[in-house]
Design a protein around this motif. Structure first.
Motif, mmCIF file in Angstrom:
data_model
loop_
_atom_site.group_PDB
_atom_site.id
_atom_site.type_symbol
_atom_site.label_atom_id
_atom_site.label_comp_id
_atom_site.label_asym_id
_atom_site.label_seq_id
_atom_site.Cartn_x
_atom_site.Cartn_y
_atom_site.Cartn_z
ATOM 1 N N PHE A 54 0.822 -1.204 0.000
ATOM 2 C CA PHE A 54 0.000 0.000 0.000
ATOM 3 C C PHE A 54 0.861 1.262 0.000
ATOM 4 C CE2 PHE A 54 -3.575 -2.368 2.458
ATOM 5 C CZ PHE A 54 -4.078 -2.865 1.275
ATOM 6 N N THR A 55 1.873 1.266 0.832
ATOM 7 C CA THR A 55 2.638 2.498 1.052
ATOM 8 C C THR A 55 3.756 2.719 0.036
ATOM 9 O OG1 THR A 55 4.008 1.306 2.665
ATOM 10 C CG2 THR A 55 2.144 2.560 3.516
ATOM 11 N N THR A 56 4.047 1.708 -0.767
ATOM 12 C CA THR A 56 5.106 1.854 -1.773
ATOM 13 C C THR A 56 4.563 1.857 -3.198
ATOM 14 O OG1 THR A 56 5.482 -0.551 -1.790
ATOM 15 C CG2 THR A 56 6.846 0.796 -0.297
ATOM 16 N N GLY A 57 3.242 1.846 -3.333
ATOM 17 C CA GLY A 57 2.651 1.907 -4.657
ATOM 18 C C GLY A 57 2.661 0.601 -5.419
ATOM 19 N N GLN A 58 2.935 -0.513 -4.743
ATOM 20 C CA GLN A 58 2.985 -1.803 -5.426
ATOM 21 C C GLN A 58 1.633 -2.509 -5.470
ATOM 22 O OE1 GLN A 58 6.413 -4.294 -4.176
ATOM 23 N NE2 GLN A 58 7.114 -2.494 -3.058
ATOM 24 N N ALA A 59 0.693 -2.069 -4.654
ATOM 25 C CA ALA A 59 -0.621 -2.707 -4.616
ATOM 26 C C ALA A 59 -1.363 -2.436 -5.928
ATOM 27 C CB ALA A 59 -1.431 -2.174 -3.435
ATOM 28 N N ILE A 60 -2.004 -3.462 -6.455
ATOM 29 C CA ILE A 60 -2.735 -3.338 -7.710
ATOM 30 C C ILE A 60 -4.227 -3.210 -7.412
ATOM 31 C CG2 ILE A 60 -3.266 -4.422 -9.923
ATOM 32 C CD1 ILE A 60 -0.358 -3.554 -9.622
ATOM 33 N N TYR A 61 -4.758 -2.035 -7.709
ATOM 34 C CA TYR A 61 -6.183 -1.766 -7.572
ATOM 35 C C TYR A 61 -6.863 -1.977 -8.920
ATOM 36 C CZ TYR A 61 -4.876 0.351 -3.122
ATOM 37 O OH TYR A 61 -4.384 0.567 -1.864
ATOM 38 N N GLY A 62 -8.178 -1.946 -8.932
ATOM 39 C CA GLY A 62 -8.890 -2.101 -10.196
ATOM 40 C C GLY A 62 -8.457 -1.076 -11.218
ATOM 41 N N ILE A 63 -8.203 0.133 -10.766
ATOM 42 C CA ILE A 63 -7.825 1.210 -11.677
ATOM 43 C C ILE A 63 -6.414 1.022 -12.225
ATOM 44 C CG2 ILE A 63 -6.796 2.845 -10.031
ATOM 45 C CD1 ILE A 63 -8.678 4.982 -11.326
ATOM 46 N N ASP A 64 -5.625 0.130 -11.588
ATOM 47 C CA ASP A 64 -4.252 -0.161 -12.042
ATOM 48 C C ASP A 64 -4.174 -1.351 -12.987
ATOM 49 O OD1 ASP A 64 -3.174 1.820 -10.294
ATOM 50 O OD2 ASP A 64 -3.322 0.395 -8.632
ATOM 51 N N ALA A 65 -5.231 -2.144 -13.070
ATOM 52 C CA ALA A 65 -5.168 -3.411 -13.800
ATOM 53 C C ALA A 65 -4.876 -3.181 -15.284
ATOM 54 C CB ALA A 65 -6.474 -4.170 -13.640
ATOM 55 N N VAL A 66 -3.972 -3.987 -15.819
ATOM 56 C CA VAL A 66 -3.563 -3.895 -17.222
ATOM 57 C C VAL A 66 -3.434 -5.307 -17.783
ATOM 58 C CG1 VAL A 66 -1.733 -3.189 -18.808
ATOM 59 C CG2 VAL A 66 -2.319 -1.716 -16.876
ATOM 60 N N VAL A 67 -3.939 -5.507 -19.004
ATOM 61 C CA VAL A 67 -3.717 -6.757 -19.726
ATOM 62 C C VAL A 67 -3.200 -6.411 -21.119
ATOM 63 C CG1 VAL A 67 -5.532 -7.952 -18.442
ATOM 64 C CG2 VAL A 67 -6.077 -6.895 -20.632
ATOM 65 N N PRO A 68 -2.522 -7.336 -21.782
ATOM 66 C CA PRO A 68 -1.977 -7.046 -23.116
ATOM 67 C C PRO A 68 -3.064 -6.636 -24.115
ATOM 68 C CG PRO A 68 -1.025 -9.055 -22.224
ATOM 69 C CD PRO A 68 -2.124 -8.665 -21.297
ATOM 70 N N ASP A 69 -2.703 -5.700 -25.014
ATOM 71 C CA ASP A 69 -3.579 -5.247 -26.102
ATOM 72 C C ASP A 69 -4.853 -4.585 -25.592
ATOM 73 O OD1 ASP A 69 -1.789 -6.344 -28.029
ATOM 74 O OD2 ASP A 69 -2.704 -8.316 -27.733
ATOM 75 N N MET A 70 -4.813 -4.033 -24.393
ATOM 76 C CA MET A 70 -5.997 -3.445 -23.773
ATOM 77 C C MET A 70 -6.335 -2.089 -24.373
ATOM 78 S SD MET A 70 -6.403 -2.677 -19.709
ATOM 79 C CE MET A 70 -5.394 -1.175 -19.699
ATOM 80 N N LEU A 71 -7.619 -1.855 -24.616
ATOM 81 C CA LEU A 71 -8.129 -0.542 -24.996
ATOM 82 C C LEU A 71 -8.810 0.086 -23.778
ATOM 83 C CD1 LEU A 71 -9.666 -1.397 -28.482
ATOM 84 C CD2 LEU A 71 -7.511 -0.191 -28.024
ATOM 85 N N HIS A 72 -9.007 1.394 -23.848
ATOM 86 C CA HIS A 72 -9.609 2.137 -22.744
ATOM 87 C C HIS A 72 -10.947 2.717 -23.185
ATOM 88 C CE1 HIS A 72 -5.920 2.244 -20.184
ATOM 89 N NE2 HIS A 72 -5.366 1.998 -21.369
ATOM 90 N N ALA A 73 -11.912 2.732 -22.268
ATOM 91 C CA ALA A 73 -13.242 3.250 -22.581
ATOM 92 C C ALA A 73 -13.662 4.287 -21.555
ATOM 93 C CB ALA A 73 -14.264 2.117 -22.620
ATOM 94 N N SER A 74 -14.283 5.352 -22.062
ATOM 95 C CA SER A 74 -14.936 6.340 -21.211
ATOM 96 C C SER A 74 -16.357 6.492 -21.748
ATOM 97 C CB SER A 74 -14.196 7.677 -21.253
ATOM 98 O OG SER A 74 -14.737 8.578 -20.313
ATOM 99 N N ILE A 75 -17.337 6.404 -20.858
ATOM 100 C CA ILE A 75 -18.738 6.306 -21.280
ATOM 101 C C ILE A 75 -19.509 7.557 -20.868
ATOM 102 C CG2 ILE A 75 -20.857 4.954 -21.120
ATOM 103 C CD1 ILE A 75 -19.112 2.534 -20.362
ATOM 104 N N GLU A 76 -20.170 8.176 -21.840
ATOM 105 C CA GLU A 76 -21.097 9.280 -21.564
ATOM 106 C C GLU A 76 -22.472 8.671 -21.349
ATOM 107 O OE1 GLU A 76 -22.154 13.360 -21.032
ATOM 108 O OE2 GLU A 76 -20.234 12.299 -21.059
ATOM 109 N N ARG A 77 -23.028 8.897 -20.152
ATOM 110 C CA ARG A 77 -24.321 8.321 -19.791
ATOM 111 C C ARG A 77 -25.368 9.424 -19.713
ATOM 112 N NH1 ARG A 77 -20.075 6.601 -16.918
ATOM 113 N NH2 ARG A 77 -19.487 4.388 -17.081
ATOM 114 N N CYS A 78 -26.624 9.038 -19.882
ATOM 115 C CA CYS A 78 -27.705 10.029 -19.889
ATOM 116 C C CYS A 78 -27.766 10.751 -18.549
ATOM 117 C CB CYS A 78 -29.040 9.349 -20.177
ATOM 118 S SG CYS A 78 -30.416 10.523 -20.314
ATOM 119 N N PRO A 79 -27.951 12.083 -18.564
ATOM 120 C CA PRO A 79 -28.053 12.825 -17.295
ATOM 121 C C PRO A 79 -29.228 12.381 -16.429
ATOM 122 C CG PRO A 79 -27.695 14.324 -19.144
ATOM 123 C CD PRO A 79 -27.979 12.983 -19.727
#
Length: 546
Positions: free
Chosen positions: A210-235
């Motif tokens: 936790f204190t050295t930045g080695q912990a892998i959170y969901g936001i840190d997860a990476v797999v090969p050939d990964m694309l990124h998505a950002s979703i605009e949802r209805c207000p």
């Protein structure tokens, strides 16, 4: 204790004795442990040919290492330290010879929803039994090897000892003999006075990560050939896309596609909210492309929802008689004879769980038509169910790896964000990571309910309360799963409303209806939040009057 090791399901099966040397101990949630034959694994050290099934928590390897599986989610509360403390203590395992494995979502572990502060409270004896069963089997194995009664042997500090003869055997040395034994139907717990780890202060296993930045959170997860998505949802909750102009979004460097999400289902449950996803080679490009979208929305039946008007609706509801849920004595007569009457109305707004780490998940399709996901989830089995439903595949084909969680507070029990990643992975044919922004989390989460409470008390000449009327109105969690639900559920009324220990002779409690216009979820103490606020605040007012 060794550091966190991230492993695949295939390796998990190998490490727990399904395909290699070791003695696996398991504990059924419904029955006693039973042994299960296993094929011998490769290599000279892989000699054990039995394990105990079906729900695996402990694996003793031939090299003496004890592997403990954590089936709950770590979000800073320390469960990955507390859980092995319990098992290792009952087992008499050496803390420095333990390795911790994080479980994937699987029904064999029973309840994996890390919510409501229940991990230790509800499973303490279960975990103790897992450790005690392992200990007793190792003791029995040593006794059989030495030809002495098991009662003369004792497990202590990662070994079994026969005091009379001076013989000792390490746990690893006993794997082969123990694997041939039947698991005991009962295993006695250690005396509290003999605890080495339970109730004792231990450094958090994951503290260094936790204190050295080695912990892998969901936001840190990476797999090969990964694309990124950002979703605009209805207000507006439940709204749909009428038309989208994505030309400017596609022109943003790094954007590779724009994908329209499926419209929201009814009921929505934990399914995706719909909207338009921008797919890119990095998070920044996806978010910039999303900002360039021009979308025409049909806001639907919740398009006019607005907090100030809804507050008035809630207060109007509690200002009229509701559905009686508890009646004690004669409140009408008590109010009529009271020396004075005091009334108050309380309002509590919507709340967002707002964990430090917003929801994030990575998903990819597998060669067998299944789906594999990595996510900061409190409930990996709910994620399996939801992903399977959204993709129309069997639950058994969905693998959910649990990362660390940067906070949860109930938000990450809902796997909608994992389902979004899974749907996009299938739509694009590539692994996709969905990252919610802080604004997304606040605008589109599962809100802790807004509420209005009306309270009225009759007082005698000494200021003692002789009667109480309390009305509670809020959109129910049940509305997320049943749009026709317009009133508080019984389980919600049990949280700070029906269970008050007040010594008042005449009481009437009423529940009042209101329609939900947002996704309603839960935050920590759930309905105690507004019930305790109103109830305790009102008592303070009565004390002040007295």
């Amino acid at each position: 204790m060794s550091a966190l090791r991230h492993i695949s399901r295939r390796e998990f099966l190998k490490r727990t004795g399904q395909a290699s040397g070791g003695l696996v101990f398991a504990l059924s949630f419904t029955a006693a442990c039973t042994p299960k034959s296993q094929a011998p694994g490769p290599g000279p050290a892989a000699k054990a040919d039995a394990s105990v099934s079906p729900n695996v928590y402990v694996n003793v390897r031939n090299d003496g290492i004890v592997e403990i599986v954590c089936h709950r989610s770590e979000m800073g509360q320390g469960i990955r330290t507390c859980l092995p403390q319990i098992i290792a203590d009952e087992m008499e395992a050496d803390w420095d010879r333990i390795e911790l494995l994080q479980a994937i979502g699987d029904v064999k572990y029973g309840d994996q929803n890390t919510d409501g502060s229940t991990s230790i409270r509800n499973q303490f004896d279960l975990l103790r039994t897992a450790g005690a069963t392992a200990r007793e089997m190792l003791v029995a194995a040593a006794a059989a090897e030495w030809g002495v009664p098991a009662e003369e042997c004792v497990a202590r500090e990662h070994a079994v000892h026969h005091e009379a003869s001076g013989k000792s055997a390490g746990f690893g040395d006993l794997v082969d003999a123990a694997s041939a034994l039947e698991a005991p139907k009962e295993a006695a717990f250690k005396a509290r006075s003999a605890y080495r780890y339970i109730g004792k202060s231990k450094d958090t296993i994951d503290g260094h990560a936790f204190t050295t930045g080695q912990a892998i959170y969901g936001i840190d997860a990476v797999v090969p050939d990964m694309l990124h998505a950002s979703i605009e949802r209805c207000p507006a909750f439940g709204g749909t896309v009428v038309a989208v102009d994505d030309g400017a979004a596609r022109a943003v460097a790094g954007v590779v596609d724009v994908v329209r999400m499926p419209d929201p289902t009814t009921p929505l449950g934990f399914n995706p909210l719909g909207g338009v996803a921008v797919i890119a080679t990095n998070t920044w490009a996806a978010q910039q492309g999303r900002a360039a979208l021009k979308i025409e929305w049909d806001r639907g039946g919740n398009g006019a929802h607005e907090s100030a008007a809804y507050k008035d609706e809630l207060i109007a509801s509690v200002s009229a008689p509701g559905r009686p849920v508890l009646t004690r004595g004669d409140t009408d007569a008590a109010f009529a004879s009271a020396d004075s009457v005091h009334e108050a109305t309380y309002y509590a707004p919507y709340l967002s769980q707002a964990p430090m780490e917003p929801p994030a998940a990575v998903a990819r399709m597998t060669d067998d038509g299944g789906c594999e996901a990595w996510a900061c989830t409190q409930n990996p089995q709910a994620a399996q169910d939801t992903v399977a439903g959204v993709l129309g595949i069997e639950k058994e084909k969905v693998i959910v790896h649990v990362t660390f969680l940067g906070g949860g507070f109930g938000r990450k029990s809902k796997p909608d964000f994992i389902a979004e990643a899974a749907w996009l992975a299938r739509a694009t044919g590539k692994p996709v990571k969905v990252t919610w922004t802080r604004e997304d989390d606040i605008r589109h989460g599962y809100f802790h309910s807004v509420s209005a409470q009306y309270l009225k008390a009759g007082l005698d000449a000494d200021g003692v309360a002789t009667s109480l009327l309390h009305r509670s109105c809020f959109p129910s969690i049940g509305s997320t799963f049943d749009p026709g639900n317009t009133g508080p559920g019984s389980f919600e009324l049990d949280l700070g409303f029906l269970d008050r220990p007040w010594d008042i002779a005449n009481v009437r409690l009423e529940a009042c209806d209101v329609k939900a216009h947002l996704r309603i979820g839960w935050l920590r103490s759930v309905c105690n939040v507004f019930h305790a606020f109103a109830g305790c605040g009102f008592v303070d007012e009565l004390a002040h009057l007295a």
